[in-house]
Design a protein around this motif. Structure first.
Motif, short mmCIF file in Angstrom:
data_model
loop_
_atom_site.label_atom_id
_atom_site.label_comp_id
_atom_site.label_asym_id
_atom_site.label_seq_id
_atom_site.Cartn_x
_atom_site.Cartn_y
_atom_site.Cartn_z
N THR A 71 0.81 -1.23 0.00
CA THR A 71 0.00 0.00 0.00
C THR A 71 0.84 1.27 0.00
O THR A 71 0.28 2.37 -0.12
N GLN A 72 2.14 1.13 0.17
CA GLN A 72 3.06 2.27 0.25
C GLN A 72 2.75 3.19 1.44
O GLN A 72 3.08 4.37 1.43
N THR A 73 2.09 2.63 2.48
CA THR A 73 1.83 3.43 3.67
C THR A 73 2.86 3.12 4.74
O THR A 73 3.35 1.99 4.85
N THR A 74 3.16 4.13 5.53
CA THR A 74 4.09 3.97 6.64
C THR A 74 3.36 3.35 7.81
O THR A 74 2.24 3.77 8.15
N THR A 75 3.96 2.34 8.40
CA THR A 75 3.34 1.67 9.54
C THR A 75 4.41 1.32 10.56
O THR A 75 5.60 1.30 10.24
N ARG A 76 3.97 1.06 11.77
CA ARG A 76 4.92 0.67 12.81
C ARG A 76 5.51 -0.69 12.48
O ARG A 76 4.93 -1.44 11.69
N LEU A 77 6.63 -1.01 13.13
CA LEU A 77 7.24 -2.32 12.97
C LEU A 77 6.66 -3.30 13.97
O LEU A 77 6.06 -2.92 14.99
N PHE A 78 6.85 -4.58 13.71
CA PHE A 78 6.47 -5.66 14.60
C PHE A 78 7.10 -5.44 15.98
O PHE A 78 8.28 -5.09 16.08
N HIS A 79 6.31 -5.66 17.02
CA HIS A 79 6.77 -5.49 18.41
C HIS A 79 6.75 -6.86 19.08
O HIS A 79 5.67 -7.37 19.41
N GLU A 84 1.78 -10.91 18.24
CA GLU A 84 1.92 -12.35 18.04
C GLU A 84 2.54 -12.57 16.66
O GLU A 84 1.99 -12.13 15.65
N TRP A 85 3.70 -13.27 16.63
CA TRP A 85 4.44 -13.44 15.37
C TRP A 85 3.56 -14.02 14.27
O TRP A 85 3.53 -13.51 13.15
N SER A 86 2.85 -15.12 14.59
CA SER A 86 2.09 -15.82 13.54
C SER A 86 0.90 -15.01 13.04
O SER A 86 0.36 -15.31 11.98
N GLN A 87 0.52 -13.99 13.79
CA GLN A 87 -0.55 -13.12 13.29
C GLN A 87 -0.02 -12.20 12.18
O GLN A 87 -0.77 -11.81 11.28
N HIS A 88 1.26 -11.88 12.23
CA HIS A 88 1.83 -10.90 11.30
C HIS A 88 2.71 -11.49 10.21
O HIS A 88 2.98 -10.83 9.21
N VAL A 104 1.79 -4.43 9.24
CA VAL A 104 2.92 -4.46 10.17
C VAL A 104 3.93 -5.54 9.75
O VAL A 104 5.13 -5.29 9.71
N GLY A 105 3.44 -6.71 9.43
CA GLY A 105 4.33 -7.80 9.01
C GLY A 105 5.05 -7.48 7.72
O GLY A 105 6.26 -7.70 7.59
N ARG A 106 4.32 -6.94 6.75
CA ARG A 106 4.94 -6.61 5.45
C ARG A 106 5.97 -5.49 5.61
O ARG A 106 7.06 -5.56 5.04
N ALA A 107 5.63 -4.47 6.37
CA ALA A 107 6.56 -3.35 6.57
C ALA A 107 7.81 -3.82 7.32
O ALA A 107 8.93 -3.38 7.02
N THR A 108 7.63 -4.71 8.28
CA THR A 108 8.77 -5.21 9.05
C THR A 108 9.65 -6.10 8.19
O THR A 108 10.88 -5.96 8.19
N SER A 109 9.04 -7.00 7.44
CA SER A 109 9.80 -7.87 6.55
C SER A 109 10.60 -7.04 5.55
O SER A 109 11.77 -7.33 5.28
#
Ligand SMILES: [Zn+2]
Length: 133
Positions: A71-79, A84-88, A104-109
């Motif tokens: 989506t090219q949107t800025t989001t926070r990283l996984f915490h 929960e890892w498997s949620q993201h 969150v998962g896509r932005a962190t990856s």
């Protein structure tokens, strides 16, 4: 060594809390990483610490946000302490990728460059050794 390495590594089951790399196959200990960086007011409390492989630690650096490539949107990283890892994230075993399920998962990856060629090659070897996922 960080004095909080042992409890942090034990809590993480000696895996990177971002990409789930197994510490066992590395020739140096993983890093105790500040989820909220010290430079952004993050504390040394255990709820702000995570075990991170050298790659995730290097690419996360002092970032707290990333860009969702869908989506090219800025989001926070996984915490790791709050999410929960498997949620993201999910493993795509056939191609060796860790893919984001959520913004969150896509932005962190993406931010942590979890699917660089070297990461995928290593992950495939860990799978052959039954160390991943
Ligand atoms: Zn990692």
């Amino acid at each position: 060594m960080n004095p909080l390495y042992s409890p942090t590594a034990e809590r993480a089951d000696n895996r990177c809390e971002y990409c789930h790399a197994p510490e066992l196959v590395f020739n140096d200990l993983f890093k105790v990483e500040h989820i909220v960086p010290v430079s952004h007011g993050g504390s040394d409390n255990t709820d702000n610490l995570a075990l991170a492989c050298r790659s995730c630690n290097k690419y996360k650096a002092d970032f707290q946000t990333g860009t969702d490539p869908d989506t090219q949107t800025t989001t926070r990283l996984f915490h790791p302490r709050q999410d929960e890892w498997s949620q993201h994230f999910r493993y795509e075993e056939e191609i060796g990728e860790v893919q984001g399920r959520t913004p969150v998962g896509r932005a962190t990856s993406d931010r942590l460059q979890m699917n660089r060629a070297a990461q995928i090659a290593a992950r495939r070897l860990w799978m052959q050794l039954d160390l991943f996922p």
